[in-house]
Design a protein around this motif. Structure first.
Motif, PDB file in Angstrom:
ATOM      1  N   GLU A 182      50.369  12.639  13.361  1.00 34.42           N
ATOM      2  CA  GLU A 182      50.560  12.856  14.924  1.00 34.42           C
ATOM      3  C   GLU A 182      50.325  14.020  15.571  1.00 34.42           C
ATOM      4  O   GLU A 182      49.249  14.166  16.624  1.00 34.42           O
ATOM      5  CB  GLU A 182      52.022  12.230  15.556  1.00 34.42           C
ATOM      6  N   SER A 183      50.649  15.176  14.884  1.00 32.03           N
ATOM      7  CA  SER A 183      50.348  16.466  15.594  1.00 32.03           C
ATOM      8  C   SER A 183      50.621  17.502  14.404  1.00 32.03           C
ATOM      9  O   SER A 183      51.521  17.456  13.650  1.00 32.03           O
ATOM     10  CB  SER A 183      51.323  16.635  16.771  1.00 32.03           C
ATOM     11  N   PRO A 184      49.819  18.599  14.681  1.00 33.75           N
ATOM     12  CA  PRO A 184      50.208  19.911  13.801  1.00 33.75           C
ATOM     13  C   PRO A 184      51.591  20.569  14.152  1.00 33.75           C
ATOM     14  O   PRO A 184      51.885  21.430  13.332  1.00 33.75           O
ATOM     15  CB  PRO A 184      49.179  20.591  14.000  1.00 33.75           C
ATOM     16  N   TYR A 185      52.256  20.248  15.159  1.00 32.62           N
ATOM     17  CA  TYR A 185      53.194  20.865  15.765  1.00 32.62           C
ATOM     18  C   TYR A 185      54.468  19.876  15.374  1.00 32.62           C
ATOM     19  O   TYR A 185      54.388  18.767  15.224  1.00 32.62           O
ATOM     20  CB  TYR A 185      53.339  20.980  17.232  1.00 32.62           C
ATOM     21  N   PHE A 186      55.855  20.646  15.168  1.00 30.63           N
ATOM     22  CA  PHE A 186      56.839  19.851  14.879  1.00 30.63           C
ATOM     23  C   PHE A 186      57.398  19.267  15.745  1.00 30.63           C
ATOM     24  O   PHE A 186      58.228  17.997  15.668  1.00 30.63           O
ATOM     25  CB  PHE A 186      57.638  20.835  13.720  1.00 30.63           C
ATOM     26  N   ARG A 187      57.430  19.703  16.847  1.00 32.03           N
ATOM     27  CA  ARG A 187      57.681  19.090  18.189  1.00 32.03           C
ATOM     28  C   ARG A 187      57.170  19.525  19.429  1.00 32.03           C
ATOM     29  O   ARG A 187      56.416  20.290  19.330  1.00 32.03           O
ATOM     30  CB  ARG A 187      59.386  19.613  18.454  1.00 32.03           C
ATOM     31  N   THR A 188      57.279  18.380  20.237  1.00 33.27           N
ATOM     32  CA  THR A 188      56.287  18.665  21.410  1.00 33.27           C
ATOM     33  C   THR A 188      57.313  18.539  22.538  1.00 33.27           C
ATOM     34  O   THR A 188      58.035  17.553  22.824  1.00 33.27           O
ATOM     35  CB  THR A 188      55.114  17.573  21.453  1.00 33.27           C
ATOM     36  N   VAL A 189      57.328  19.531  23.559  1.00 37.20           N
ATOM     37  CA  VAL A 189      57.922  19.587  24.643  1.00 37.20           C
ATOM     38  C   VAL A 189      57.356  19.747  25.846  1.00 37.20           C
ATOM     39  O   VAL A 189      56.353  20.592  25.904  1.00 37.20           O
ATOM     40  CB  VAL A 189      59.283  20.974  24.658  1.00 37.20           C
ATOM     41  N   VAL A 190      57.642  18.873  26.881  1.00 36.85           N
ATOM     42  CA  VAL A 190      57.182  19.171  28.234  1.00 36.85           C
ATOM     43  C   VAL A 190      57.901  20.366  28.904  1.00 36.85           C
ATOM     44  O   VAL A 190      58.902  20.201  29.084  1.00 36.85           O
ATOM     45  CB  VAL A 190      57.150  17.876  29.188  1.00 36.85           C
ATOM     46  N   LEU A 191      56.971  21.367  29.440  1.00 29.69           N
ATOM     47  CA  LEU A 191      57.870  22.462  30.151  1.00 29.69           C
ATOM     48  C   LEU A 191      57.190  22.707  31.466  1.00 29.69           C
ATOM     49  O   LEU A 191      56.115  22.525  31.696  1.00 29.69           O
ATOM     50  CB  LEU A 191      57.283  23.685  29.510  1.00 29.69           C
TER      51      LEU A 191
END
Lengths: 711, 99
Positions: A182-191
């Motif tokens: 899904e993503s190279p990031y472990f979590r995705t957060v909307v800022l």
């Protein structure tokens, strides 16, 4: 419910009818997946073609560039949705797997539980990465073993799909999940970032503008988190908020502003967070920022205050960056480096942490301290344990709106038992113990902290797990891993010792057979695995060797009877306390008395005598039910007799371990001195030197013993 | 007159806290807990004359009490923390910074 169980692969059957072909097809898949421990499987059939093609490309290429396998993978919800995080390569890899399960029910998706694998074994071939480990889960399950297989793709190919298979400890299959990348990031957060009218919000800072401890680069808040593996996606909205009535903000006013202006605000856990750039807080110019959201679903909003740090000067821009990243760190449930001991569960403070979560002026490393030293060394990053928390904390311990601030703010030690990728601590931690113990024998381990950096190192000298600098985890014969929790927490002033060439190591002996939460730990024969971690003052974690300890099966009826007498909860507590007259521990004292009386020649009787001998050497005060204080005076003669017997039984290879024997002999000498028998005490100390001289100890250890013998 | 600011910092947990300066109460609070997002539980200011003053902090629920002498020549900031069963003080000429 257990998403790891095979049955749940077919829970979709509640929604629709599965054909027997579908079930048979899934069952057929099982034999090909069967593996022996450590065996690397071939890739799944549906991936084989792709990997062969990739391998062909690889063989013809001069240089091979594989895609990283780290990142986030997500299965289709049917009805369980698995979000898998693989952290094996890339920037600051932590050698971990973790994940969260969600369950679809109608049109809703509900969080179910999380898991983490801290010490996976990894096999890498040219075509496949296979990861196998034992998971710590937030729910009870027999399917704790996880195997993840990810085909290796070159950078010319799209990211591969991960196959997850859950198993019991005996390799019975559980659920299987196919998780596309899904993503190279472990979590995705909307800022979402809003600002008060008149405040110029921070945008970015070049870390090379002023001296620092890391490479120069331009950091925004989002980039600082990206470096930690957390993607911050701009919400695409930004509000200008009027100044609060009276010109300063209270926490209540900040919360109301968040509710009114944060477009995505809901009082639910969600990967959305609000950063408010404001001018002044009620508290005054001394408050640079706050994570104010500590009511309802907490940690969804924070604010930075520019009264003191506004402006374009490099130092101001640096402060603005630091405050913004730091406050968002609180939203992710990170405590200050110097407040870690106040978390639930607590961790040792890390005053020497070069982290976003420290206060520069509180920085205190080996020979450096204070603000200037901090900035000169700070590489603009989170520390090791904070990165692990950000990437692998259980869902509710990190998600905005999850657990209250401080609850689950750090993974406990058992969750942190993989080897460091880099270890520059200059220290080595070693656990030693006999290879096996008799059933019922108190398990005592020797903890050794040794210097490997010849420049010397100042370390806390309290190695006993009681003090928290060393923590132990124990894997029982069935595979369950438990953290060793001493029955009583010890709060003590930290005393340090300088390790150098003249004193390259310190030692401690710890009885670890009895635990606050689990009672008697070694209550069944079998193989136990122990590992320790030392929390250094600079935030380094020094992991020990893995120590295998076997508890032997009893050889006969007498062994069984004595073990039975040694293994009660009261006996465990008495061994931990080295004896007590406490009425609540009476059954333990009765059992030890019985061991001495009926089985006095049994090898384990030495421990009963030691406990009784120590206890009688001391005064014991008992507050009676009528609140009167009753004092039992030391019983010197009886104590001396018991301790002398213990010493005699331990002179050779049998009896107590060296450190416990040393402690016993010094106690015996002390009892003799208190009884006015100085000559006997001197003789005991002479005997101590003689015994240990014959035990082939290291010269510096023998030197310490000789020093102890001078009374 | 000079300003003495007293900040209750780390280690407070649902405590009753009384602060006296030269025997006069300047702060009496119930249910004081440290907010670890900043490391501050409560704060109070009082005006005092230049010279030597005695600050006494008492936590009756924890049976803790401690006295700190402060010499006032200018405004002063006094940080109070509870750690391992003891009350500790930090004196600063500059305001404490929190974030």
């Amino acid at each position: 419910m257990d998403p790891n169980m095979l049955d749940f692969e077919f829970e979709g059957a509640l929604d629709r009818e599965f054909s027997v072909e579908e079930v048979a097809q899934a069952e057929e898949a099982m034999p090909e997946l069967r593996i022996e421990e450590g065996e690397v499987q071939t890739e799944p059939a549906h991936e084989k073609e792709k990997t062969e093609e990739a391998a062909a490309q690889i063989s013809s290429a001069a240089a091979v560039y594989y895609r990283r396998v780290s990142g986030r993978y997500r299965s289709c919800p049917r009805p369980w949705e698995l979000i898998l995080r693989v952290d094996l390569d890339g920037y600051r890899p932590k050698k971990r797997l973790s994940g969260d399960f969600f369950r679809r029910s109608g049109s809703t998706m509900v969080y179910f539980g999380s898991f983490v694998v801290h010490s996976p074994s990894i096999s890498v071939s040219s075509s496949l990465v296979t990861i196998i480990g034992i998971a710590t889960t937030t729910w009870a399950t027999s399917y704790k073993k996880i195997r993840v297989r990810i085909p290796r793709h070159t950078t010319a190919s799209p990211p591969a799909t991960a196959e997850v298979r859950w198993m019991t400890m005996t390799n019975q299959y559980g659920a299987r999940y196919i998780c596309p990348f899904e993503s190279p990031y472990f979590r995705t957060v909307v800022l979402e970032q809003d600002h008060e009218k008149g405040v110029t919000p921070f945008v970015s800072y070049n870390t090379g503008s002023l001296p620092s401890g890391g490479p120069a680069r331009t950091l925004s808040v989002a980039r600082a988190y990206r470096e930690a593996g957390i993607e911050m996606v701009d919400s695409g909205r930004s509000n200008v908020v009027p100044t609060a009535p009276g010109g300063t903000w209270s926490n209540a006013e900040l919360h109301t502003a968040m509710e009114n202006h944060f477009h995505y605000w809901k009082d639910v856990p969600q990967w959305k967070v609000w950063l408010f750039h404001a001018m002044k807080h009620d508290y005054g110019p001394g408050l640079l920022g706050i994570m104010f959201d500590q009511k309802g679903k907490q940690r969804q909003g924070c604010a930075g205050f520019y009264q003191r740090i506004a402006g374009n000067a490099a130092a101001n821009q640096r402060d603005q960056l630091y405050v913004c990243v730091h406050e968002l760190g609180h939203c992710f449930n990170l405590f200050h480096s110097f407040h870690k001991k106040y978390m639930d569960p607590p961790m040792p403070n890390r005053l020497g942490a070069l982290s976003w979560m420290n206060y520069p002026r509180n920085y205190k490393a080996d020979s450096q301290q204070g603000e200037a030293a901090f900035w000169a060394a700070f590489p603009f990053q989170f520390d090791h344990l904070e990165i692990i928390h950000l990437r692998h904390a259980f869902y509710n311990n990190i998600v905005l709106g999850g657990n209250p601030f401080g609850k689950g703010a750090a993974l406990e030690l058992t969750n942190d038992y993989s080897d460091a990728v880099v270890d520059d601590s200059g220290l080595r931690l070693a656990l030693e113990a006999p290879k096996s113990f008799a059933f019922g024998e108190p398990v005592v381990v020797e903890i050794q902290l040794r210097l490997t950096d010849l420049r010397g190192k100042k370390v806390p000298d309290q190695l006993h797990p009681n003090y928290g600098f060393v923590q132990l985890a124990i894997q029982k014969p069935g595979g369950e891993v438990i953290p060793y929790e001493p029955p009583i927490d010890h709060c003590a002033e930290v005393t340090t010792v300088q390790l150098d060439e003249s004193r390259p190591a310190i030692y401690e002996s710890a009885y670890i057979g009895y635990d606050k939460d689990n009672g008697q730990i070694f209550g069944q024969p079998g193989m136990y695995r122990l590992r320790g971690a030392f929390f250094a003052p600079d935030g380094s974690i020094v992991l020990s060797n893995v120590l295998n300890v076997r508890v032997r099966s009893p050889l006969g009826a007498e062994d069984e009877e004595v073990a039975e007498l040694m293994l009660g909860d009261d006996q465990g507590m008495l061994l931990y306390l080295l004896g007590s007259d406490g009425p609540t521990l009476q059954s333990g004292n009765d059992a030890f008395e019985q061991v001495i009386d009926q089985y006095g020649k049994h090898p384990l009787a030495v421990y009963a005598r030691m406990v009784k001998g120590f206890n009688l050497s001391r005064e014991f005060k008992n507050l009676a039910a009528d609140k009167t204080m009753q004092t039992r005076k030391p019983k010197s003669a009886k104590s001396q007799s018991l301790l002398t017997q213990v010493v005699n039984e331990s002179e050779g290879d049998a009896g107590l371990d060296n450190i416990s024997l040393n402690m016993t002999m010094r106690r015996l000498a002390q009892v003799q001195i208190e009884a006015g028998e100085k000559a006997k005490a001197a003789e005991t100390m002479k005997q101590m030197v003689s015994i240990f001289s014959g035990k082939k100890l290291k010269s510096h250890v023998l030197a310490v013993i000789k020093k102890q013998a001078k009374i | 007159m000079l300003t003495l600011q007293i900040d209750l910092q780390d280690g407070f947990s649902s405590d009753i806290v009384r602060v006296l300066v030269d025997g006069q109460p300047v702060l009496e609070l119930e249910d004081v807990s440290t907010d670890y997002s900043v490391g501050l539980a409560a704060s109070a200011k009082t005006e005092v004359a230049p010279g030597l003053h005695q600050v006494e902090v008492t936590l009756p629920s924890k049976q803790l009490s401690a006295i700190q002498d402060v010499r006032m020549t200018d405004s002063l900031y006094l940080g109070v923390s509870v750690d391992e069963g003891r009350i500790g003080f930090r004196i600063s000429k500059d305001p404490f910074i929190y974030f």
